[in-house]
Design an enzyme around this catalytic site. Sequence first.
Site, mmCIF file in Angstrom:
data_model
loop_
_atom_site.group_PDB
_atom_site.id
_atom_site.type_symbol
_atom_site.label_atom_id
_atom_site.label_comp_id
_atom_site.label_asym_id
_atom_site.label_seq_id
_atom_site.Cartn_x
_atom_site.Cartn_y
_atom_site.Cartn_z
ATOM 1 C CE1 TYR A 94 -64.317 32.527 38.439
ATOM 2 C CE2 TYR A 94 -65.100 32.803 36.201
ATOM 3 C CZ TYR A 94 -64.946 32.019 37.320
ATOM 4 O OH TYR A 94 -65.393 30.727 37.328
ATOM 5 N NE ARG A 147 -66.469 20.599 33.157
ATOM 6 C CZ ARG A 147 -66.488 21.916 32.983
ATOM 7 N NH1 ARG A 147 -65.547 22.506 32.273
ATOM 8 N NH2 ARG A 147 -67.431 22.650 33.533
ATOM 9 C CE LYS A 165 -68.106 30.315 37.857
ATOM 10 N NZ LYS A 165 -68.863 30.640 36.645
ATOM 11 C CD GLU A 236 -68.797 27.205 38.645
ATOM 12 O OE1 GLU A 236 -68.226 27.237 37.538
ATOM 13 O OE2 GLU A 236 -69.941 27.649 38.827
ATOM 14 C CG ASP A 237 -65.602 24.672 37.158
ATOM 15 O OD1 ASP A 237 -66.447 24.732 36.255
ATOM 16 O OD2 ASP A 237 -64.684 25.491 37.267
ATOM 17 C CG ASP A 259 -72.385 29.260 36.654
ATOM 18 O OD1 ASP A 259 -73.327 29.892 36.144
ATOM 19 O OD2 ASP A 259 -71.194 29.549 36.460
ATOM 20 C CG ASP A 260 -69.780 24.370 35.448
ATOM 21 O OD1 ASP A 260 -69.026 25.265 35.059
ATOM 22 O OD2 ASP A 260 -69.691 23.851 36.581
ATOM 23 C CG ASN A 399 -63.569 29.616 29.933
ATOM 24 O OD1 ASN A 399 -63.228 28.725 30.687
ATOM 25 N ND2 ASN A 399 -64.791 30.112 29.931
#
Length: 548
Positions: A94, A147, A165, A236-237, A259-260, A399
């Site tokens: 990851y 994103r 994930k 996610e994202d 999660d973000d 990150n």
Amino acid sequence: MTTNARGIAVLQDPKLNKSTAFTEAEKEALSLVGLLPEVTETEDLQVQRVNLQLAQKPTDLERYIYLMNLLDHNETLFYRTLMSDPARFLPIVYDPTIGEACLKFGHIYRQARGMYLSITRRGKVKDVLRNWPENDVRFICVTDAGRILGLGDLGANGMGIPIGKLQLYTACAGVPPQYLLPMYLDAGTNNEQYLHDPLYLGMHKTRPSTHELYSFVDEFVLAVQEVFPKCCIHFEDWTGVDAVHLLQRYREKYCVYNDDVQGTAGIVLAGMINAAKIKGKKLSDERYLFLGAGSAGIGLADLLCSEMVQEGLTLKQAQVRVHMFDINGLLEDTRKDLVDFQKPYAHKSAPTRDFVDAIESIKPTTIIGVSTVGGTFTQKVIEAMSRINERPVVLALSNPTEHAECTPEQAYTWSKGRAIYAAGVQFPPVHYNGKTFLPGQANNFYIFPAIGMAVFATQASRVTDEMFIEAARAVADQVPPDLLNQGLLYPLQSNILETEIQTAARVAKLVFDSGLARVARPADMVAFIRDHVYKPEYKLETARGTAA
């Protein structure tokens, strides 16, 4: 375990394959004699060979490719390897390696994993979902890759994120892998580089309107309820606005979370709790300034305010302690470019586009970087924080590594060893002025796998913000005083499975207390969670019709 597969078909099934660990009896029963070397090895010996081969790889990306290939051939050995040394392997499978893997996803692609659901399949989404070989899916991690990390719109290349994930659900919290489904919703990409790359794996079309996208997601969410009725959807994202609005759209009706927005908020909240503990303060005693006001920042601010309300403030009093700064400067009440979820943090302040000026006027005790822009916590920023705080809290959360707002060495040096620091990626210990500092990693993998395990074990009907707050508290409570004294805000990664079992147990208790569980309440919550934990051990294999 009994199987209909025999011979080479057994070796080609990653869930059945043991490679060199098949016993003589299994070789006979499954028609494997002659198809394998004349040895029977233990799992530990196989892990030793994996480590030997990994040591010969020149880069972490090559090690990532090797481990994904191992997963394609032997699922048990893959997880046995990861769980044998999580502190070593999590950065490979990851963050930070996953960022490079996503950028090159179409070029390093070897074998399909998960599902690819295209917007061209509208009207047939249920049929597509039924093509998945498992009937009981408990988690779908889904992205449209609008994103990815701090890398932007990666389209189909972002599929590496849901895959990674869900691997962490298993490696960090023991959620059994057969219940996990990574998914990419292909609605196109606006990334010109990929649109012109013949090896790009997604539709070579630009993204649709928001209305079209949300209509497609609506069909997907409803189809999941019918095809996989016990499933929790992990978003996610997605782009910041979509992340917030889609969560608002579904959270009260279905078992979903982002999660973000929520996972990032949970892990940073855990760090803030411990930073305040180091200072002998409460969260409600502190003042916060965010660099970045997208979905991650807003999600964190909302959860932080919820926790301050628990400490006795009103919501308005809590929001006044949280300030935000984005690409257009400080969020303040004369700004006309703010979206709905940013407005609670736009206070009456003098406009400024200078972050140091904002620090000087607001006098925050904590700065939180969610900007995705590396190096933005400059020496002037850290020195300004150090002038107004005896122990400035510096959270550089963006990150991959090159996007971190500052390094721990910079934070400790510029603050003369007074900063309390954590990053979104792992950094090594820092030696400064005769003292060793342990910079923590505010990585969501402390939170979302534990939430996943709690939801899996309890069959929770919904996921709430309170679950993330409780997970944050549980993670924070597991850092011993001696490590807090060295500045470490998070538990050691080497013991992450036990950390997440304890966290999941506390979240599971909250699920039962909230009336959201769909199973009977156990007497011992920790033992209940342990009973659900996947163990990467080979099962005895027999052919159907033969004795075990």
